[in-house]
Design a protein around this motif. Structure first.
Motif, PDB file in Angstrom:
ATOM      1  N   SER A  21       1.083  -1.002   0.133  1.00  0.00           N
ATOM      2  CA  SER A  21      -0.032  -0.054  -0.051  1.00  0.00           C
ATOM      3  C   SER A  21       0.998   1.190   0.062  1.00  0.00           C
ATOM      4  N   ILE A  22       0.744   2.041  -0.828  1.00  0.00           N
ATOM      5  CA  ILE A  22       1.528   3.224  -1.062  1.00  0.00           C
ATOM      6  C   ILE A  22       0.625   4.543  -0.933  1.00  0.00           C
ATOM      7  N   ARG A  23       0.867   5.399  -0.344  1.00  0.00           N
ATOM      8  CA  ARG A  23       0.052   6.629   0.081  1.00  0.00           C
ATOM      9  C   ARG A  23       1.125   7.854  -0.360  1.00  0.00           C
ATOM     10  N   ILE A  24       0.407   8.594  -1.534  1.00  0.00           N
ATOM     11  CA  ILE A  24       1.072   9.701  -2.009  1.00  0.00           C
ATOM     12  C   ILE A  24       0.252  11.153  -1.708  1.00  0.00           C
ATOM     13  N   GLY A  25       0.585  11.913  -0.786  1.00  0.00           N
ATOM     14  CA  GLY A  25      -0.029  13.064  -0.330  1.00  0.00           C
ATOM     15  C   GLY A  25      -1.200  12.585   0.517  1.00  0.00           C
ATOM     16  N   LYS A  26      -2.127  13.414   0.773  1.00  0.00           N
ATOM     17  CA  LYS A  26      -3.349  13.143   1.565  1.00  0.00           C
ATOM     18  C   LYS A  26      -4.370  12.353   1.040  1.00  0.00           C
ATOM     19  N   ARG A  27      -4.598  12.328  -0.314  1.00  0.00           N
ATOM     20  CA  ARG A  27      -5.706  11.656  -0.939  1.00  0.00           C
ATOM     21  C   ARG A  27      -5.398  10.509  -1.632  1.00  0.00           C
ATOM     22  N   THR A  28      -4.328  10.268  -2.163  1.00  0.00           N
ATOM     23  CA  THR A  28      -4.123   9.288  -3.429  1.00  0.00           C
ATOM     24  C   THR A  28      -3.339   7.920  -2.390  1.00  0.00           C
ATOM     25  N   THR A  29      -3.902   6.981  -2.512  1.00  0.00           N
ATOM     26  CA  THR A  29      -3.471   5.726  -2.114  1.00  0.00           C
ATOM     27  C   THR A  29      -3.429   4.499  -2.971  1.00  0.00           C
ATOM     28  N   LEU A  30      -2.681   3.697  -3.209  1.00  0.00           N
ATOM     29  CA  LEU A  30      -2.362   2.726  -4.100  1.00  0.00           C
ATOM     30  C   LEU A  30      -2.198   1.487  -3.606  1.00  0.00           C
ATOM     31  N   ASP A  31      -3.085   0.586  -3.527  1.00  0.00           N
ATOM     32  CA  ASP A  31      -3.221  -0.763  -3.068  1.00  0.00           C
ATOM     33  C   ASP A  31      -2.986  -1.668  -4.034  1.00  0.00           C
ATOM     34  N   ALA A  32      -2.186  -2.881  -3.759  1.00  0.00           N
ATOM     35  CA  ALA A  32      -1.659  -4.081  -4.797  1.00  0.00           C
ATOM     36  C   ALA A  32      -1.566  -5.054  -3.867  1.00  0.00           C
ATOM     37  N   SER A  33      -2.051  -6.254  -4.403  1.00  0.00           N
ATOM     38  CA  SER A  33      -1.796  -7.483  -3.831  1.00  0.00           C
ATOM     39  C   SER A  33      -1.621  -8.483  -4.946  1.00  0.00           C
ATOM     40  N   MET A  34      -0.681  -9.705  -4.572  1.00  0.00           N
ATOM     41  CA  MET A  34      -0.432 -10.754  -5.533  1.00  0.00           C
ATOM     42  C   MET A  34      -0.426 -12.090  -4.920  1.00  0.00           C
ATOM     43  N   THR A  35      -0.938 -12.997  -5.633  1.00  0.00           N
ATOM     44  CA  THR A  35      -0.836 -14.393  -5.174  1.00  0.00           C
ATOM     45  C   THR A  35       0.448 -15.228  -5.494  1.00  0.00           C
ATOM     46  N   THR A  36       0.588 -16.446  -4.630  1.00  0.00           N
ATOM     47  CA  THR A  36       1.935 -16.896  -4.928  1.00  0.00           C
ATOM     48  C   THR A  36       2.219 -17.359  -6.274  1.00  0.00           C
ATOM     49  N   ALA A  37       1.397 -17.755  -7.061  1.00  0.00           N
ATOM     50  CA  ALA A  37       1.264 -18.048  -8.619  1.00  0.00           C
ATOM     51  C   ALA A  37       1.713 -16.751  -9.119  1.00  0.00           C
ATOM     52  N   GLY A  38       1.233 -15.702  -8.892  1.00  0.00           N
ATOM     53  CA  GLY A  38       1.790 -14.499  -9.545  1.00  0.00           C
ATOM     54  C   GLY A  38       3.046 -14.128  -9.409  1.00  0.00           C
ATOM     55  N   LEU A  39       3.482 -14.149  -8.114  1.00  0.00           N
ATOM     56  CA  LEU A  39       4.950 -14.086  -7.715  1.00  0.00           C
ATOM     57  C   LEU A  39       5.913 -14.872  -8.651  1.00  0.00           C
ATOM     58  N   LEU A  40       5.484 -16.311  -8.511  1.00  0.00           N
ATOM     59  CA  LEU A  40       6.244 -17.087  -9.398  1.00  0.00           C
ATOM     60  C   LEU A  40       6.282 -16.674 -10.971  1.00  0.00           C
ATOM     61  N   SER A  41       5.130 -16.321 -11.302  1.00  0.00           N
ATOM     62  CA  SER A  41       5.036 -16.270 -12.925  1.00  0.00           C
ATOM     63  C   SER A  41       5.998 -14.904 -13.142  1.00  0.00           C
ATOM     64  N   VAL A  42       5.961 -13.902 -12.141  1.00  0.00           N
ATOM     65  CA  VAL A  42       6.744 -12.768 -12.454  1.00  0.00           C
ATOM     66  C   VAL A  42       8.280 -12.952 -12.242  1.00  0.00           C
ATOM     67  N   GLY A  43       8.805 -14.049 -11.227  1.00  0.00           N
ATOM     68  CA  GLY A  43      10.071 -14.456 -10.997  1.00  0.00           C
ATOM     69  C   GLY A  43      10.620 -15.095 -12.304  1.00  0.00           C
ATOM     70  N   ALA A  44       9.490 -15.880 -12.905  1.00  0.00           N
ATOM     71  CA  ALA A  44      10.061 -16.663 -14.186  1.00  0.00           C
ATOM     72  C   ALA A  44      10.203 -15.666 -15.308  1.00  0.00           C
ATOM     73  N   LEU A  45       9.450 -14.687 -15.470  1.00  0.00           N
ATOM     74  CA  LEU A  45       9.400 -13.683 -16.674  1.00  0.00           C
ATOM     75  C   LEU A  45      10.925 -12.861 -16.359  1.00  0.00           C
ATOM     76  N   VAL A  46      11.128 -12.592 -15.312  1.00  0.00           N
ATOM     77  CA  VAL A  46      12.320 -11.675 -15.171  1.00  0.00           C
ATOM     78  C   VAL A  46      13.462 -12.336 -15.223  1.00  0.00           C
ATOM     79  N   SER A  47      13.692 -13.780 -14.776  1.00  0.00           N
ATOM     80  CA  SER A  47      14.833 -14.690 -15.081  1.00  0.00           C
ATOM     81  C   SER A  47      14.926 -15.011 -16.476  1.00  0.00           C
TER      82      SER A  47
END
Length: 79
Positions: A21-47
């Motif tokens: 969760s990233i908060r920028i200023g007083k009004r803007t908040t960015l939330d993101a979540s990822m599953t284990t399968a998503g983390l593994l696929s991102v790792g495979a793509l980067v490698s």
């Protein structure tokens, strides 16, 4: 013949493996979540990207060593 199903394998996980969760200023908040399968696929793509770029760099270095960009100019040394 019926194929047995395993309900514990087909369930999607209710809790994400990673949350940010990233908060920028007083009004803007960015939330993101990822599953284990998503983390593994991102790792495979980067490698795979890193490995393929290393192959490209090695191939470019071999070609440059084989064929120089310009021939040496011998007329300037004799002039």
């Amino acid at each position: 013949m019926k194929t047995p199903t395993h309900p514990e394998r087909t369930k999607t996980p209710s809790t994400p493996a990673a949350k940010v969760s990233i908060r920028i200023g007083k009004r803007t908040t960015l939330d993101a979540s990822m599953t284990t399968a998503g983390l593994l696929s991102v790792g495979a793509l980067v490698s795979s990207i890193l490995l393929s770029s290393a192959v490209i760099v090695v191939a470019a270095g071999r070609k440059a060593a084989r064929r120089p960009l310009a021939l040496p100019d011998h007329t300037k040394a004799n002039g």
